[in-house]
Design an enzyme around this catalytic site. Structure first.
Site, PDB file in Angstrom:
ATOM      1  NE  ARG A 229     -10.173  -5.083  -9.712  1.00 56.97           N
ATOM      2  CZ  ARG A 229      -9.070  -4.403 -11.096  1.00 56.97           C
ATOM      3  NH1 ARG A 229      -8.491  -3.642 -12.034  1.00 56.97           N
ATOM      4  NH2 ARG A 229      -7.925  -4.352 -10.476  1.00 56.97           N
TER       5      ARG A 229
ATOM      6  CD  GLU B 228      -5.291  -4.840  -6.990  1.00 54.85           C
ATOM      7  OE1 GLU B 228      -4.962  -4.372  -8.298  1.00 54.85           O
ATOM      8  OE2 GLU B 228      -6.429  -5.435  -6.700  1.00 54.85           O
TER       9      GLU B 228
ATOM     10  CD  GLU C  85     -37.339 -12.459   1.606  1.00 51.63           C
ATOM     11  OE1 GLU C  85     -37.322 -12.217   2.723  1.00 51.63           O
ATOM     12  OE2 GLU C  85     -36.578 -11.379   0.854  1.00 51.63           O
TER      13      GLU C  85
ATOM     14  CB  THR D 282       0.450  -0.262  -4.830  1.00 54.23           C
ATOM     15  OG1 THR D 282       1.093  -1.035  -3.644  1.00 54.23           O
ATOM     16  CG2 THR D 282      -0.065  -0.396  -5.811  1.00 54.23           C
TER      17      THR D 282
END
Length: 334
Positions: free
Chosen positions: A179, A272, A46, A191
């Site tokens: 991402r 992930e 605004e 991982t």
């Protein structure tokens, strides 16, 4: 209101625990000013729009559209309700009420007392969907959690000993776009060891997401740590000579991680990998959305199985195809 939503989306990945808001000012059926909340701590939509109206006297003839109720309290920025009181418009059209208990209708009440005609709940469902992360952060004081993985056509997400490329180049570009729209990534130690991901932003402009690792015995010689993007290790074993852009927290349970990240102003978290890490959040019912990539041309026949989906907790919202890869988007059942 559709234009408000388009503008609000420009803040994706930058507003953290603040909402995505767009504002449009209309005079005699013409848009004369627009604004959106561009970043956490920056002026609200605004304010951005009102500042573009040089002659404030015409505001009393204008209709102002905003997808979220103007705030009524002073936080990092002044209350937007005060802005309307000082420069009253003829009419205000609002997409949804602010779920924050400090607002929750109080902004509308102030504006009606100022003599401004108000209309509520315009495209309310779309407005709520856009700000689903903000709504969750208000109610649960946790980030909105997205679990994402890529799997072969026969349901494997990788090998136990070596990195396996599953998704194609088009889907990898989509992943880079994701991402740019989130605040933090989380992966497990396995991982990190096997895939050696970078988890940085390369193909799109935006804020670099916070990079988080969960696990013990983390190898700081991994190339992952050469990137100076900030990160957090959630580990019970605080490594010696931790890189200056990383910090270690003695937290391993998923709920504790979410509570901590919320305190760090993380509004959206993408998990992930790997399977164990994703499964731990699914098991505790802490995942809000799934994004599952499937390579229909690839069959691995063995390896690490994809996470198991809880029964009746998610519904398929959308599906996209990129050559022989598909992306299925699942949302939690309300």
């Amino acid at each position: 209101m559709k234009r408000c939503l388009e503008l609000a989306k420009l803040g994706l990945g930058r507003t953290k625990t603040n909402p995505l808001v767009g504002c449009v000012i209309v005079h005699q059926n013409n848009i004369i000013a627009e604004g959106y909340h561009s970043a956490f701590g920056k002026p609200h939509a605004e304010v951005e729009a009102f500042n573009k109206v040089k002659d404030k006297s015409i505001l009393k003839e204008c209709a102002v559209y905003v997808n979220l109720e103007p705030c009524s309290f002073v936080g990092k920025t002044p209350a937007c309700a005060a802005l309307f009181e000082a420069n009253p418009c003829k009419r205000l059209i609002v997409g949804m009420l602010d779920p924050n208990p400090r607002v929750a209708g109080k902004g509308i009440e102030r504006l009606r007392k100022a003599g401004i005609e108000t209309t509520l709940s315009v495209l309310e469902e779309q407005c709520q969907h856009l700000n689903k992360a903000f709504i969750k952060s208000i109610h649960a004081q946790q980030p909105y959690v997205i679990a994402k993985w890529a799997q072969s056509d026969d349901g494997f997400i990788g090998s136990t000993n070596e990195r396996v490329m599953i998704s194609n180049d088009l889907v990898n570009t989509v992943s880079q776009k994701w991402r740019a729209e989130i605040d933090a990534y989380l992966i497990g130690n396995n991982t990190l060891r096997i895939d050696q991901p970078r988890l940085d932003l390369r193909e799109f402009q935006g804020n670099q997401p916070l990079r988080c690792i969960l696990g013990n015995s983390i190898d700081l010689n991994n190339p992952f740590f050469e990137n100076e993007t900030p990160g957090i290790l959630f580990t019970h074993q605080h490594p010696n000579q931790l890189p200056s852009h990383f910090k270690a927290k003695d937290i391993s349970n998923p709920l504790g991680i979410l509570k901590y990240l919320y305190q760090e102003n993380v509004g959206t978290l993408m998990i992930e990998g790997g399977r164990q890490t994703i499964q731990s959040f699914l098991h505790l019912d802490l995942v809000d959305e799934l994004r599952i990539i499937t390579n229909h041309a690839l069959k691995l026949q063995q390896g690490i199985s994809a996470p198991e989906l809880p029964d009746d907790l998610f519904f398929l919202e959308a599906q996209e195809f990129y050559r022989d890869n598909s992306i299925n988007y699942f949302q939690r059942i309300p």
